[in-house]
Design an enzyme around this catalytic site. Structure first.
Site, PDB file in Angstrom:
ATOM      1  N   ASP A  13     -60.971 -66.182  69.016  1.00  0.00           N
ATOM      2  CA  ASP A  13     -60.971 -64.717  69.046  1.00  0.00           C
ATOM      3  C   ASP A  13     -60.164 -64.158  70.213  1.00  0.00           C
ATOM      4  O   ASP A  13     -59.366 -63.234  70.034  1.00  0.00           O
ATOM      5  CB  ASP A  13     -62.403 -64.183  69.109  1.00  0.00           C
ATOM      6  N   ARG A  62     -72.739 -62.421  81.890  1.00  0.00           N
ATOM      7  CA  ARG A  62     -71.966 -61.248  81.457  1.00  0.00           C
ATOM      8  C   ARG A  62     -71.776 -60.191  82.546  1.00  0.00           C
ATOM      9  O   ARG A  62     -70.664 -59.680  82.713  1.00  0.00           O
ATOM     10  CB  ARG A  62     -72.574 -60.623  80.197  1.00  0.00           C
ATOM     11  N   ASP A 103     -73.648 -59.338  73.693  1.00  0.00           N
ATOM     12  CA  ASP A 103     -72.651 -59.482  74.757  1.00  0.00           C
ATOM     13  C   ASP A 103     -71.761 -58.248  74.915  1.00  0.00           C
ATOM     14  O   ASP A 103     -71.402 -57.876  76.020  1.00  0.00           O
ATOM     15  CB  ASP A 103     -71.810 -60.738  74.526  1.00  0.00           C
ATOM     16  N   SER A 111     -70.427 -71.059  66.873  1.00  0.00           N
ATOM     17  CA  SER A 111     -69.972 -70.216  67.971  1.00  0.00           C
ATOM     18  C   SER A 111     -70.756 -70.666  69.202  1.00  0.00           C
ATOM     19  O   SER A 111     -71.990 -70.658  69.201  1.00  0.00           O
ATOM     20  CB  SER A 111     -70.264 -68.754  67.640  1.00  0.00           C
TER      21      SER A 111
END
Ligand code: ARG
Length: 406
Positions: free
Chosen positions: A14, A94, A123, A174
């Site tokens: 991605d 994050r 996220d 993922s």
């Protein structure tokens, strides 16, 4: 010169596609920022890939120490575990990434930052709320939230522009990794009835194949921070790595959780968190010995709040600052050593000691040396039970099922 965007770049599909897509759709020069939070990757290869795919600059930042000292260890002191299961590895990284994105954007004179999150996960919330709080003027672009491509279309896009694709049909997962744990989603895991196949695990041995002999490990804490393993002093990053390896070898730290995402959907998540599992258990055992009953009860409530705010992207808040102050204060006597036994997927506390222990042998023993004054108990019980007896006499006995009433 065109305007610039700093993209949080993992090297995966991605974010690689995002480099090209940002150039094409926003006419921005892309600066790729790869943040090393202990995901054990070949960072120079990732850097090369970013440049090859079209970034004007590719930066790698070693954020392992920052991550451990300012995010992981405070969360450990708080006993933050989301929904009693998830040690929050991804969620904790994050806000740090948001901060580093913002700092880099300022240094590079970029007007925007970008990340690879979709519009379905937590996220995106953590990144966006973090960036918005730290630098409200920065524009945030989330290509994967905008481009409307399926996974297959993304792969086709990559192939069209010669972007290397590593995902195969056999590995449709993922994955997000850092020192505190590994998060795995997608593929067959989306059926919550299906046991996760062995192939999703890379940090932990299958418990059935783990050594047949238990392994004992001693963790030393100083004010709630783990500082030694088997008496040997270690920095935080090395200590966590060591425990990931050790506990992983014994199959400890596999978590299968059906979790409530912030955006309102339930999702099935698999985690591997060997070090986190061991350290959280050890830390709680030491708190059981050094904190009063009231402190423990209140701290458990704080732990739930703390875990929720980390999960929900509210790291940079006053609520966090205030809870952290409480947690920090609560740790001043959480010093001592915990002994744990790792054996075929299980991790159990088998011993604990502390110079500030509230466990008093003289009060606890049933052997000679008993210092507890048993003659004081009837008086205590009389007063403790007084309101209970009083209410029952006026309003009847509560908690007595129909079966006992005639
Ligand atoms: N559900 C976890 C969280 O929200 C993990 C997300 C992991 N992301 C991933 N790309 N696998 O914190």
């Amino acid at each position: 010169m065109s305007d610039k965007v700093v993209l949080a770049y993992s090297g995966g599909l991605d974010t690689s596609v995002a480099i090209r897509w940002l150039k094409e759709n926003y006419k921005l020069e892309v600066i790729a920022l790869t943040i090393d939070v202990g995901n054990e990757r070949d960072f120079s290869a990732i850097q090369q890939k970013a440049l090859k795919v079209g970034a004007v600059k590719a930066l790698v930042t070693d954020a392992k120490e920052l991550f451990v000292n300012y995010f992981v260890f405070p969360a450990l002191q708080a006993d933050a575990i989301y929904e009693g299961q998830y040690p929050l590895a991804t969620a904790l990284a994050r806000p740090l990434m948001a901060k580093l994105l913002v700092d880099t954007a300022v240094e590079e004179g970029a007007s925007a930052v970008a990340h690879g999150c979709t519009g379905k996960g937590n996220d995106q919330v953590r990144f966006d709320v973090g960036v918005n709080t730290l630098a409200p003027a920065l524009k945030i672009i989330a290509p994967a939230r905008e481009w409307g491509m399926t996974r297959e279309q993304t792969i086709n896009y990559a192939q069209r522009y010669n972007i290397p694709v590593l995902i195969t049909a056999a590995s449709p997962y993922s994955i997000d990794e850092n020192l505190w744990g590994r998060s795995i989603e997608c593929g067959v895991l989306e059926d919550p009835w299906v046991e996760s196949p062995e192939e999703v695990f890379t940090w932990t041995k299958s418990p059935s194949e783990a050594p047949n002999k238990p392994h004992y490990v001693e963790i030393g804490f100083d004010k709630g921070i783990p500082v030694t393993v088997n008496g040997q002093k270690m920095d935080g990053v090395s200590l966590i790595r060591r425990l990931n390896e050790l506990a992983g070898r014994h199959g400890v730290g596999r978590i299968d959780h059906l979790e409530n995402r912030l955006i309102g959907i339930k999702s099935r998540e698999i985690y591997e968190a060997p070090a986190a599992t061991v350290l959280l258990q050890a830390h709680q055992a030491l708190e059981a010995m050094t904190l009063s009953k009231e402190q423990l009860r209140f701290k458990q409530k704080v732990a739930v709040e703390y875990a929720d705010l980390i999960y929900n992207g509210l790291w940079f808040t006053s609520q966090h600052q205030d809870l952290a102050a409480y947690v920090n204060s609560s740790q001043r006597f959480v010093t001592g050593t915990v002994r744990l036994k790792l054996f075929k997927g299980s991790c159990s506390v088998v011993g604990r000691k502390s110079p500030f222990s509230l466990y008093n042998y003289g009060l606890a023993t049933y052997d000679k040396g008993d210092e507890f004054d048993q003659s004081a108990s009837p008086g205590f019980i009389h007063i403790w039970g007084l309101p209970v007896k009083t209410q029952a006499q006026v309003q009847g006995v509560g908690g007595l099922g129909e079966e006992f009433k005639e």
